[in-house]
Motif scaffolding. Structure first.
Motif, PDB file in Angstrom:
ATOM      1  N   MET A 254       0.827  -1.186   0.000  1.00 50.95           N
ATOM      2  CA  MET A 254       0.000   0.000   0.000  1.00 50.95           C
ATOM      3  C   MET A 254       0.880   1.263   0.000  1.00 50.95           C
ATOM      4  O   MET A 254       0.518   2.257  -0.597  1.00 50.95           O
ATOM      5  N   LEU A 255       1.995   1.173   0.650  1.00 54.31           N
ATOM      6  CA  LEU A 255       2.926   2.310   0.689  1.00 54.31           C
ATOM      7  C   LEU A 255       3.387   2.670  -0.716  1.00 54.31           C
ATOM      8  O   LEU A 255       3.375   3.840  -1.101  1.00 54.31           O
ATOM      9  N   ILE A 256       3.776   1.660  -1.484  1.00 58.06           N
ATOM     10  CA  ILE A 256       4.251   1.918  -2.846  1.00 58.06           C
ATOM     11  C   ILE A 256       3.142   2.539  -3.682  1.00 58.06           C
ATOM     12  O   ILE A 256       3.373   3.492  -4.416  1.00 58.06           O
ATOM     13  N   ARG A 257       1.948   2.016  -3.554  1.00 61.16           N
ATOM     14  CA  ARG A 257       0.820   2.575  -4.310  1.00 61.16           C
ATOM     15  C   ARG A 257       0.604   4.039  -3.948  1.00 61.16           C
ATOM     16  O   ARG A 257       0.424   4.893  -4.821  1.00 61.16           O
TER      17      ARG A 257
ATOM     18  N   LEU B  57       8.638  -8.397  -6.535  1.00 60.00           N
ATOM     19  CA  LEU B  57       8.354  -8.494  -5.099  1.00 60.00           C
ATOM     20  C   LEU B  57       6.863  -8.354  -4.814  1.00 60.00           C
ATOM     21  O   LEU B  57       6.309  -9.082  -3.991  1.00 60.00           O
ATOM     22  N   ILE B  58       6.219  -7.429  -5.501  1.00 63.23           N
ATOM     23  CA  ILE B  58       4.774  -7.241  -5.312  1.00 63.23           C
ATOM     24  C   ILE B  58       4.033  -8.471  -5.809  1.00 63.23           C
ATOM     25  O   ILE B  58       3.096  -8.949  -5.161  1.00 63.23           O
TER      26      ILE B  58
ATOM     27  N   ARG C 290      -2.560  -5.451  -6.872  1.00 66.83           N
ATOM     28  CA  ARG C 290      -2.932  -5.104  -8.252  1.00 66.83           C
ATOM     29  C   ARG C 290      -2.919  -3.592  -8.450  1.00 66.83           C
ATOM     30  O   ARG C 290      -2.447  -3.089  -9.467  1.00 66.83           O
ATOM     31  N   ALA C 291      -3.446  -2.870  -7.486  1.00 63.56           N
ATOM     32  CA  ALA C 291      -3.476  -1.412  -7.583  1.00 63.56           C
ATOM     33  C   ALA C 291      -2.065  -0.832  -7.603  1.00 63.56           C
ATOM     34  O   ALA C 291      -1.782   0.101  -8.362  1.00 63.56           O
TER      35      ALA C 291
ATOM     36  N   GLU D 288      -3.990  -7.615 -15.046  1.00 60.64           N
ATOM     37  CA  GLU D 288      -5.316  -8.040 -15.490  1.00 60.64           C
ATOM     38  C   GLU D 288      -6.327  -7.599 -14.439  1.00 60.64           C
ATOM     39  O   GLU D 288      -6.261  -8.024 -13.280  1.00 60.64           O
ATOM     40  N   LEU D 289      -7.230  -6.731 -14.843  1.00 60.27           N
ATOM     41  CA  LEU D 289      -8.255  -6.247 -13.921  1.00 60.27           C
ATOM     42  C   LEU D 289      -9.581  -6.922 -14.247  1.00 60.27           C
ATOM     43  O   LEU D 289      -9.910  -7.130 -15.405  1.00 60.27           O
ATOM     44  N   ARG D 290     -10.325  -7.269 -13.216  1.00 59.81           N
ATOM     45  CA  ARG D 290     -11.623  -7.911 -13.393  1.00 59.81           C
ATOM     46  C   ARG D 290     -12.732  -6.888 -13.189  1.00 59.81           C
ATOM     47  O   ARG D 290     -12.669  -6.077 -12.271  1.00 59.81           O
ATOM     48  N   GLU D 291     -13.734  -6.966 -14.017  1.00 58.03           N
ATOM     49  CA  GLU D 291     -14.886  -6.088 -13.873  1.00 58.03           C
ATOM     50  C   GLU D 291     -15.915  -6.820 -13.023  1.00 58.03           C
ATOM     51  O   GLU D 291     -16.494  -7.817 -13.448  1.00 58.03           O
ATOM     52  N   LEU D 292     -16.107  -6.339 -11.798  1.00 56.31           N
ATOM     53  CA  LEU D 292     -17.003  -7.017 -10.879  1.00 56.31           C
ATOM     54  C   LEU D 292     -18.461  -6.635 -11.079  1.00 56.31           C
ATOM     55  O   LEU D 292     -19.358  -7.406 -10.764  1.00 56.31           O
TER      56      LEU D 292
END
Length: 66
Positions: free
Chosen positions: A1-4, A25-26, A41-42, A52-56
């Protein structure tokens, strides 16, 4: 989360962070800790990596079961 958080606020940090080996590493952390999948993923997305992002939800109306 820090990197994001870092790269979402300062895009110029993406390349140095990637050069230090953040992507593998991620990906490794994502595989080991499935509960962190969305955050990983973010982070990869914000670093400019292919993800690859999924559309929920598509936003289409439908009947609701009651």
């Amino acid at each position: 989360m820090l990197i994001r958080n870092l790269v979402s606020r300062s895009r110029d940090l993406s390349q140095p962070i990637l050069a230090m080996g953040a992507e593998p590493l991620i990906s490794e952390a994502r595989a080991a800790h499935r509960d962190c999948d969305d955050v990983a993923r973010a982070a990869l997305r914000d670093l400019g990596c292919k993800v690859e992002l999924r559309e929920l939800w598509t936003g289409h109306k439908g009947s609701l079961a009651q």
